[in-house]
Design an enzyme around this catalytic site. Structure first.
Site, PDB file in Angstrom:
ATOM      1  CG  ASN A 106      -1.530   1.342   1.503  1.00 29.62           C
ATOM      2  OD1 ASN A 106      -2.464   1.787   0.824  1.00 29.62           O
ATOM      3  ND2 ASN A 106      -0.999   2.057   2.506  1.00 29.62           N
TER       4      ASN A 106
ATOM      5  CB  SER B  36      -3.805   4.752  -8.698  1.00 34.25           C
ATOM      6  OG  SER B  36      -4.573   5.912  -8.962  1.00 34.25           O
TER       7      SER B  36
ATOM      8  CE1 TYR C 233       0.576   7.853  -6.376  1.00 37.59           C
ATOM      9  CE2 TYR C 233      -1.279   8.083  -7.886  1.00 37.59           C
ATOM     10  CZ  TYR C 233      -0.764   7.657  -6.674  1.00 37.59           C
ATOM     11  OH  TYR C 233      -1.575   7.019  -5.769  1.00 37.59           O
TER      12      TYR C 233
ATOM     13  CB  ALA D 239       5.300   6.186 -14.783  1.00 40.17           C
TER      14      ALA D 239
ATOM     15  CE  LYS E 121       0.099   4.244  -6.564  1.00 39.76           C
ATOM     16  NZ  LYS E 121       0.194   3.342  -5.383  1.00 39.76           N
TER      17      LYS E 121
END
Length: 244
Positions: free
Chosen positions: A87, A139, A152, A154, A156
């Site tokens: 997470n 995401s 971000y 990239a 996820k």
């Protein structure tokens, strides 16, 4: 002591804290790590109802040695890991052309490399027993493009690629690997959005609201349960229909 041994990275706040709470409520033993402690974590350590089933370690999983030390500490304490929920993550908004190199490194090092470090350490031990559940929190921005979130996104999207490949590697050994891709949630990650931006997201979401951490935690619980024993290599979107 009964119950699964569950590892949740980044459990000090937001979605991570809700995941920790959810697994503790299910009777599991839960280990989490974060770069600093929090009031919430201190309360869990002090609560007689959870103290013997909860373990927190201050660790920066972007550092391989720190990530491996955390997983090793869990095994010393409880002897196994049944479930791993990756997470931990960080976002840095801004167009790529103006992004600071340090911000790019921070996002990639934690979101992608940190997840790989922890997973590598946990998988080595899961393989010896021939079972396990791994869930990566990715995401919707890894599926659909969002301006100002290219780095971000990239990371996820990378997690979802890791999910698919690792599912093939580990499936023959009884280990499932899936992703949960949340939409916008009512957590600290969305606090940087303006009221106008939040209202725009609500209007574009068929269910008419932002997600709650519990929406995602329930999905993770399902994917780590026996009800999902034949599901692996899947990216399950939890976004109220935003990307439909």
């Amino acid at each position: 002591m009964s119950g699964r041994v569950v590892v949740v990275t980044g459990g000090s706040r937001g979605l991570g804290a809700d995941l920790v709470r959810s697994f503790l409520h299910s009777g599991d033993r839960v280990a989490t790590c974060s770069r600093s402690t929090s009031t919430y974590l201190n309360e869990l350590r002090a609560d007689p109802a959870t103290a013997d089933r909860f373990f927190h370690d201050v660790a920066d999983i972007a550092d391989r040695g720190s990530a491996e030390a955390f997983v090793a500490a869990v095994y010393r304490r409880w002897g196994r890991v049944d479930v791993l929920v990756n997470n931990a993550g960080v976002a840095r908004d801004g167009v790529l052309g103006l992004a600071a190199a340090a911000d790019i490194d921070a996002v990639i090092d934690l979101n992608l490399k940190g997840t790989l470090h922890v997973t590598r350490a946990a998988v080595r031990r899961m393989l010896t027993v021939g079972r396990g559940r791994i869930v990566n929190v990715s995401s919707v921005v890894g599926i659909a493009g969002y301006q100002g979130l290219s780095v971000y996104s990239a990371t996820k999207a990378g997690l979802d690629g890791m999910t698919r490949s690792l599912a093939r590697e580990l499936g023959p050994r009884g280990i499932t690997v899936n992703s949960v891709a949340p939409g916008y949630l009512t957590t600290e990650m969305s606090h940087g959005l303006t009221p106008a931006q939040l209202e725009q997201i609500r209007r574009r979401t068929p269910l008419g609201r932002l997600g709650a951490p519990g929406d995602v935690s329930a999905t993770v619980q399902f994917l780590t349960s026996e009800h999902a024993a034949f599901i692996t290599g899947h990216v399950l979107v939890v976004d109220g229909g935003l990307t439909a």
